[in-house]
Design a protein around this motif. Structure first.
Motif, short mmCIF file in Angstrom:
data_model
loop_
_atom_site.label_atom_id
_atom_site.label_comp_id
_atom_site.label_asym_id
_atom_site.label_seq_id
_atom_site.Cartn_x
_atom_site.Cartn_y
_atom_site.Cartn_z
N ALA B 4 0.83 -1.21 0.00
CA ALA B 4 0.00 0.00 0.00
C ALA B 4 0.87 1.26 0.00
O ALA B 4 0.60 2.22 -0.71
N VAL B 7 2.53 1.75 -3.39
CA VAL B 7 1.56 2.32 -4.33
C VAL B 7 1.41 3.82 -4.08
O VAL B 7 1.42 4.63 -4.98
N SER B 11 2.32 6.66 -6.61
CA SER B 11 1.24 7.50 -7.08
C SER B 11 1.56 8.95 -6.75
O SER B 11 1.25 9.86 -7.50
N ARG B 12 2.26 9.17 -5.63
CA ARG B 12 2.63 10.54 -5.29
C ARG B 12 3.59 11.09 -6.34
O ARG B 12 3.45 12.20 -6.80
N LEU B 15 1.64 11.80 -9.55
CA LEU B 15 0.79 12.98 -9.48
C LEU B 15 1.64 14.25 -9.45
O LEU B 15 1.30 15.25 -10.05
N LEU B 63 -3.36 -10.70 -8.61
CA LEU B 63 -4.15 -9.71 -7.88
C LEU B 63 -5.66 -9.98 -8.01
O LEU B 63 -6.42 -9.75 -7.08
N GLU B 66 -6.63 -12.61 -5.58
CA GLU B 66 -6.74 -12.04 -4.24
C GLU B 66 -8.05 -11.27 -4.08
O GLU B 66 -8.70 -11.32 -3.03
N LEU B 67 -8.42 -10.53 -5.12
CA LEU B 67 -9.65 -9.74 -5.05
C LEU B 67 -10.87 -10.65 -5.00
O LEU B 67 -11.83 -10.40 -4.27
N LEU B 79 -7.91 -5.50 -14.84
CA LEU B 79 -7.43 -4.86 -13.63
C LEU B 79 -6.60 -3.65 -14.06
O LEU B 79 -5.83 -3.74 -15.01
N THR B 80 -6.76 -2.54 -13.37
CA THR B 80 -6.18 -1.29 -13.86
C THR B 80 -5.22 -0.68 -12.85
O THR B 80 -5.49 -0.67 -11.65
N ASP B 81 -4.11 -0.17 -13.35
CA ASP B 81 -3.23 0.62 -12.50
C ASP B 81 -3.46 2.09 -12.85
O ASP B 81 -2.92 2.60 -13.83
N TYR B 82 -4.27 2.74 -12.03
CA TYR B 82 -4.64 4.13 -12.34
C TYR B 82 -3.47 5.09 -12.15
O TYR B 82 -3.44 6.17 -12.74
N THR B 83 -2.51 4.68 -11.32
CA THR B 83 -1.39 5.59 -11.11
C THR B 83 -0.53 5.68 -12.37
O THR B 83 0.20 6.64 -12.56
N PRO B 93 -1.45 -3.73 -14.27
CA PRO B 93 -0.32 -3.96 -13.36
C PRO B 93 0.84 -4.73 -14.01
O PRO B 93 1.88 -4.88 -13.40
#
Lengths: 503, 503
Positions: B4, B7, B11-12, B15, B63, B66-67, B79-83, B93
């Protein structure tokens, strides 16, 4: 500066302050007394309410008029300045600051402008969730499982380890209803691998049986489960909620309306509960549109804060099990700590957990928990919509959970609730006609009483700086946040006495 | 670092980069050519798709598993990696990056990680809207009128200057239905000041007429309006959407299923449309549960991208007016620019605007616009729920509107749509069996065609780095974002040809 910019600047200052004064980390293992912990719940709160003008004041009136040009304002309770609201206190544009024990219809868990939540709302993950909103059923984020497991599912009620996410309480309940209908029809059909018949496929498109099932949801009189078309058919709170809207011919059982004080009416109340259970069983066995599920609130919240005993709910669960009808517990208003348990139905000590439990409001996120894999429909796209919830609210719920656990706010609320209940019990002894049918003992701060002039009672409360809500015909319902402390209880009780002793 | 945290860190960075490279302000008055403007729409996009693994790749598979332990994944598309997604490109991913012309089921207007939206999502006003979520009907923020007027209402369709806000398309439609039922019953009752009878009050609580009205909503076959119980009764897309769910016995008219190319079937199509109109009139006059409203999509979007002529819709509007039945236009999927008009029904040139128009998806906010004050129910709390929408999404829609206007993206989309349509028309001439019934000419990028092996077509598209959606039984529906440009169209068209020419 334009008004909008001014607001933004103000709010920036306010938020900067809030973040600059972080709540000191409290831990379960420190020797800090409950009082010391309590002191840390929220910094920057005023010492009490401030009333500067009539409510609504001139500024509120002006702004409400502007709003009314484009938005229906006839249900407006109080125009709010959220940038000036803090902790348990809600502010209006005229400088009035009220102790808020209504909390956005029981939907604010941790106080206005809570620093920990502001932090969570300012993370890159939150920003991404806002701007890259996923269609969760099709394109979930790679860390959606992680977010669910470390958030929503961390507080899953005992025995229910799966979740369908939704947008609000109403569609959470409708999604649960849909799961119940599909589950029941699958049983009738002979299992998940039995294909739909051509007749089912064709008739479903014409809204006719057998494709559209001829099944119902059994709910209780004076219950509330939402205002969409399916949920409104199970809502039996007030005519104004239902008038003119087409409804399904679904059955309703009488909710046990207990007599207070409970200890004086034990035998009578037991009989009332048994009668309600008998009615449920009769309806399950005889209603012309068979129930696929029974839905019930642990405490009927909109309908007037009607409680029933744990024994009643255990027997209700057993009844649904006996007749193979699903049992849905609607914790939209009772959930997330206010009753002194994280979920109110934990008070029942069920050996056999509910089939589904719905949540929203203070969770900010919404949906239903379940366990049985058969409650996942047998094919994809049966339980589906574009957004299927909102990661923004899932992230916020996770932060709410962490804060609740960090500060042990559920146990705190149980204790403060006992304190508050004791104080109001004192008022009820002193003014028995004004605080009637006091209820919610041992249920945290989820406390209510009846007042013969309830609407006026609420108006007077506002003048004294207290924001309270009503429910049902005559109930005053208290819905403090989880950061409500003894000092707030003292202010509240003081005002309650003033309300009934002054004109 | 925990996953987490990793990620969050990623992602920081992502952005920060996005914000550090702001889109240069473009203005209508500069001499910048359309191409130059276009170049500025989104910086940091890749030059084209990258496919590194099969989709799903190993990381996605892990993943997803797991979901699936806690969340139904059988409708999962990717499955999407929005970052790592940016602009028109969606990432997974496993390092795959696809050109996305599906856009979260037509719900992303301005690209992933749009810098302007990231800015809006990082403001104190947004943070406050997240943590201090109001019960909008009771406690709206003092600046809610300002936010509505400078956002949602700034793009109100001609003639409709009021709004009820909601959470998503489905409940926006149900709220509109409720308004229609209350409106009609009020007319029948003799006006807003006529009180409910005791019989109405009592019967409403039993889900029976006259309190629960015996009225319906007329919708069209192959239409889609949502999956809650009221909207699902008007949805006629596919059995899988409807099976096992109880439904109201409401009427459905045939939607004109036009023949293509339109210019070769003018007379035939006119007859098809007239037959549909006749059927609507017949149903209004004879259906045993009288319709209070007709609801229609400007282009039936889930049902297979079915178009009808402006003339059809003008006549449909006239018919509803003639019979005093309300006319609801469902722009949940067609709205916000993709058809080359802000609202698709602007293509019809209506003299008499719809009574209500619903919106959601690309607007991110949801609700319905209306004009007639009589569509505000005659008493408070009739059209009410706890949240009544979400200011988070109202703030975001405002930012989306500002960006659309700043970059003139509706006109841009009209032009790019023409370009794309011309290219696919070329493909259709070359491969007539693969690109059948091409539709959406002059409708921006809202383009579709039928393919005999549609599901396989979509799978092959993904292998070539294009994320496309289907609709109806055999349609490939294109739903690019408003920042889709000619260069993206070229990549798309290239891939479309490869799909039909390679195994």
């Amino acid at each position: 500066m334009t008004p909008a910019l001014r607001v933004a600047a103000l709010s920036r200052r306010c938020l900067a302050q809030a973040v600059a004064r972080p709540v000191r980390a409290a831990s379960y293992s420190t020797a800090a007394s409950a009082t010391q912990l309590a002191r840390a719940f929220f910094q920057g709160e005023p010492d009490g309410p401030t009333i500067k003008t009539a409510i609504p004041g001139p500024e509120s009136k002006k702004l409400t008029q502007e709003l009314d040009e484009v938005f229906d304002t006839r249900s407006l309770n109080m125009l709010t300045d959220y940038t000036k609201s803090v902790g348990n206190y809600i502010a209006d544009p005229d400088g009035n600051v009220l102790l808020d024990v209504y909390a956005q219809i029981a939907s604010i868990a941790l106080g206005y402008n809570n620093p920990s939540l502001i932090k969570a709302a300012s993370t890159p993950a939150m920003v991404s969730a806002i701007v890259n909103r996923p269609a969760l059923g099709n394109f979930p984020s790679h860390d959606w499982a992680d977010l669910l497991k470390s958030g929503i599912l961390k507080v899953a009620p005992k025995g229910l380890n799966n979740v369908f996410t939704a947008m609000a309480g109403s569609d959470a309940n409708e999604t649960a209803f849909k799961a119940a209908f599909m589950y029941r029809r699958q049983l009738e059909r002979g299992g998940p691998h039995v294909e739909f018949t051509q007749e089912e496929l064709d008739s479903s498109m014409n809204n006719q049986a057998p494709g559209a099932s001829n099944l119902s949801i059994l709910s209780f009189k004076t219950g509330f489960h939402g205002r969409l078309f399916g949920t409104l058919s199970t809502t039996r709170s007030k005519p104004i909620h239902k008038l003119d809207i087409p409804a399904f011919d679904w059955p309703q059982a009488t909710f046990p309306l207990l007599k207070y004080p409970l200890e004086e009416h034990a035998a009578e109340n037991a009989a009332i509960e048994q009668a309600a259970l008998d009615e449920v069983e009769h309806l399950i066995k005889t209603w012309h549109i068979p129930p696929a599920a029974v839905i019930v609130e642990p405490i009927q919240s909109e309908g007037g804060d009607n409680h029933a005993s744990p024994d009643f709910f255990r027997k209700l669960r057993a009844l649904t099990r006996k007749h193979n009808v699903l049992f849905i517990v609607d914790e939209v208003q009772t959930g997330v700590g206010a009753t002194g348990k994280f979920w109110a139905h934990e008070h029942w000590d069920l050996q056999d957990p509910p089939d589904m439990m719905t949540f929203s409001k203070k969770a900010q996120a919404a949906g239903f928990y379940y366990a049985d894999p058969a409650l996942r429909p047998n094919k994809p796209y049966r339980q589906f919509n574009t957004w299927m919830g909102d990661p923004v609210r899932a992230i916020l719920f996770k932060a709410i959970i962490e804060e609740i656990q960090r500060l042990d706010l559920v146990n705190h609320t149980a204790k403060v609730g006992d304190y508050l209940y004791g104080k109001i019990e004192g008022l009820a002894r002193k003014y028995p006609d004004q605080f009637k049918n006091l209820r919610g003992k041992g249920q945290g701060t989820f406390i209510a009483f009846d007042n013969p002039d309830r609407d006026n009672f609420l108006v007077k409360a506002k003048k004294l700086g207290i924001n309270i809500g009503g429910s049902g015909a005559s109930a005053v319902r208290l819905r403090p946040m989880l950061i409500f402390q003894e000092k707030h209880a003292d202010i509240l009780v003081d005002a309650l006495e003033k309300i009934v002793t002054t004109r």
